[in-house]
Design a protein around this motif. Structure first.
Motif, short mmCIF file in Angstrom:
data_model
loop_
_atom_site.label_atom_id
_atom_site.label_comp_id
_atom_site.label_asym_id
_atom_site.label_seq_id
_atom_site.Cartn_x
_atom_site.Cartn_y
_atom_site.Cartn_z
N THR A 267 42.10 35.82 29.66
CA THR A 267 40.65 35.68 29.56
C THR A 267 40.00 36.71 30.49
N ALA A 268 39.19 37.58 29.91
CA ALA A 268 38.62 38.72 30.64
C ALA A 268 37.51 38.25 31.58
N GLY A 269 37.16 39.14 32.50
CA GLY A 269 36.09 38.85 33.44
C GLY A 269 34.72 39.05 32.83
N HIS B 185 40.24 46.02 27.38
CA HIS B 185 40.42 46.33 28.79
C HIS B 185 41.79 45.86 29.29
N TRP B 186 42.45 45.02 28.52
CA TRP B 186 43.76 44.47 28.91
C TRP B 186 44.88 45.04 28.04
N ALA C 79 43.51 35.18 34.29
CA ALA C 79 42.05 35.18 34.30
C ALA C 79 41.55 36.22 35.29
N HIS C 80 40.35 36.73 35.03
CA HIS C 80 39.78 37.80 35.84
C HIS C 80 38.36 37.43 36.24
N GLY C 81 38.03 37.59 37.51
CA GLY C 81 36.66 37.37 37.97
C GLY C 81 36.23 35.92 37.82
N PRO D 178 41.33 48.85 46.41
CA PRO D 178 40.16 48.87 45.52
C PRO D 178 40.17 50.10 44.62
N ASP D 179 39.61 49.97 43.41
CA ASP D 179 39.49 51.13 42.53
C ASP D 179 38.09 51.23 41.92
N GLY D 180 37.18 50.34 42.29
CA GLY D 180 35.80 50.43 41.82
C GLY D 180 35.57 49.95 40.40
N ARG D 181 36.59 49.41 39.74
CA ARG D 181 36.43 48.96 38.36
C ARG D 181 36.23 47.45 38.31
N ARG D 182 35.26 47.02 37.54
CA ARG D 182 34.94 45.59 37.47
C ARG D 182 35.28 44.96 36.12
N LEU D 183 35.35 45.77 35.07
CA LEU D 183 35.57 45.21 33.74
C LEU D 183 37.05 45.10 33.37
N ARG D 184 37.88 45.83 34.07
CA ARG D 184 39.31 45.78 33.72
C ARG D 184 40.12 45.55 34.99
#
Length: 456
Positions: free
Chosen positions: A222-224, A231-232, A287-289, A432-438
């Motif tokens: 389940t994506a964020g 994204h997965w 799960a993400h976020g 950290p890599d600055g990515r929030r959607l993946r």
């Protein structure tokens, strides 16, 4: 809610028609403007006593017209006409911002000392606005195939031609121009009535978009917030050789249709339960976020369904109380996601925002769809309610004895540490890599699943 949007859009067009007809009172307040030979826009000229009143009326009329277009739910193959009508509103607004210097046809002395750029901008905006509204009339009439729409379109075109001829002849401009503006106002009222009275089929709200790959023990991803199935891809490819990987898009995100209702924690738990394999098979949930809330609640409410959890970059619920304002606004968002305004917003900012937050291409133009920003905003507005529901579930339902890995991203790993302690989970830290959607590191997620107890 869609029905209410039609009513609101119709109201906006009626208000635009009324504001655009303020010139009717000008026949009595500004007698210096020649009713027979002068432009209607001369009432708003800088040297006229009621200039600001008519300028404000024109500008507001244009803005309200644009608002009406933004609130209209999308219909197939009508976007050209609504775009032209939005252009008319913007150009009408511009004409209100840049008035004439003086009464160009009523005052023989107008322009002797030269004309300003604003004066010329008004003439240009007025000409383009006329072309835009004629285009909107013709395009929508062709789509609607309604006699009244075609009649008003032809009458307005005739009045426009008469106005042009009168300008060339130097006589009768006022009469023709007033007839033209009257017909435009009548057409806006007609559009409003059509939106209210015409039968509209409710927008389809089908099943969510689901992808299953591979064979073996089930893994449910389940994506964020704002995330989509693609994204997965890296995680799914790595797991599909030995696992049955199930990915899906929540309502309004990815390729899933928008929902009729705002998101809730219990609805997301029910979605996970519906996608999980039937008992006695158990599922690994990744799960993400904020989706970590859904996964944790699912584990607490359906403990026999869960084999293990992998919680990636989790968000901790705060103690703020649910907001009635946010709940009311969230109730409108599913319907607003189907409007022309949401589509325009997505086209303008969606691709750039996705590139910034995901760092990967959008293969199908998902983030150009109006439903996506509405769904993202809806999930954000529902956070407090979801957090309150999760706190209640934590009080009522113990966490099952299942393995858990919490993957935290340095720089925002404080929540991950607290959650790992609460759930007695293994904590993994990632740079950290600055990515929030993946996910920040797909390999770390695959490794976490492989090394959890019971996977040897």
């Amino acid at each position: 809610m869609e029905r209410r949007l039609y009513v609101l859009a119709a109201s906006a067009f009626i208000v635009a028609a009324v504001l655009g007809s303020a010139w009717i009172t000008g026949q009595f307040t500004t007698p210096e403007v020649d009713r027979t030979h002068g432009y209607v826009s001369e009432l708003a000229a800088r040297d006229q006593p009621w200039s600001y009143l008519f300028r404000i009326s024109d500008a507001l009329s244009g803005l309200v017209c644009v608002l009406g277009v933004a609130l209209v739910p999308r219909a197939e193959r009508e976007w050209h006409g609504w775009l032209a009508l939005a252009a008319y509103g913007l150009l009408t607004f511009a004409a209100g911002l840049f008035p004439l210097d003086c009464a160009a046809l009523s005052d023989p002395g107008c322009g002797r000392d030269g004309l300003s750029i604003g004066h010329r901008a008004h003439l240009l905006a007025g000409t383009l606005a006329t072309g835009a509204v004629l285009a909107a009339m013709a395009l929508l009439a062709a789509r609607w195939r309604a006699r009244a729409a075609w009649l008003l379109s032809w009458l307005t075109l005739a009045a426009t031609a008469l106005t042009t001829a009168a300008v060339v002849a130097g006589s009768g401009v006022g009469l023709a121009h007033r007839a033209q503006l009257t017909l435009v106002a009548v057409w806006l009222v007609y559009v409003a009535l059509r939106l209210i009275l015409a039968e509209r089929r409710p927008a389809g709200h089908g099943t969510p978009h689901v992808i299953e790959e591979g064979a073996g023990p089930a893994v449910l991803i389940t994506a964020g917030p704002g995330g989509a199935w693609f994204h997965w891809d890296a995680v799914a490819r790595a797991l599909a050789g030995s696992r049955r990987v199930i990915r899906f898009d929540r309502p309004g995100l990815g390729l899933s249709p928008r929902s009729t209702a705002p998101p809730t924690l219990y609805a997301e738990v029910a979605r996970l339960a519906a996608l999980a394999p039937a008992h006695p098979e158990q599922v690994t949930v990744v799960a993400h976020g904020v989706s970590c809330w859904h996964a944790e609640a699912f584990a607490r409410l359906h403990p026999l369904c869960v084999a293990q959890l992998v919680l990636v970059d989790p968000v901790c619920p705060d103690g703020r109380r649910p907001s009635a304002v946010a709940r009311a606004a969230g109730g409108w968002l599913p319907a607003l996601g189907g409007t022309w305004g949401a589509t325009a917003l997505a086209r303008l900012v969606g691709p750039a925002a996705h590139r910034r937050l995901a760092g990967v291409p959008d293969p199908l133009g998902i983030y150009r769809m109006g439903k996506v920003p509405a769904a993202v905003a809806g999930e954000w507005l529902a956070r407090r309610d979801m957090a309150a529901d999760l706190r209640r579930i934590r009080e009522d339902k113990p966490f099952p004895d299942v393995p858990v890995t919490v993957i935290g991203v340095d720089g925002r790993a404080g929540c991950a540490e607290r959650l790992a302690a609460d759930l007695r989970a293994r904590l993994v830290r990632l740079p950290p890599d600055g990515r929030r959607l993946r996910p920040a590191d797909p390999a770390a997620i695959v490794e976490a699943i492989a090394t959890l107890p019971g996977n040897a």
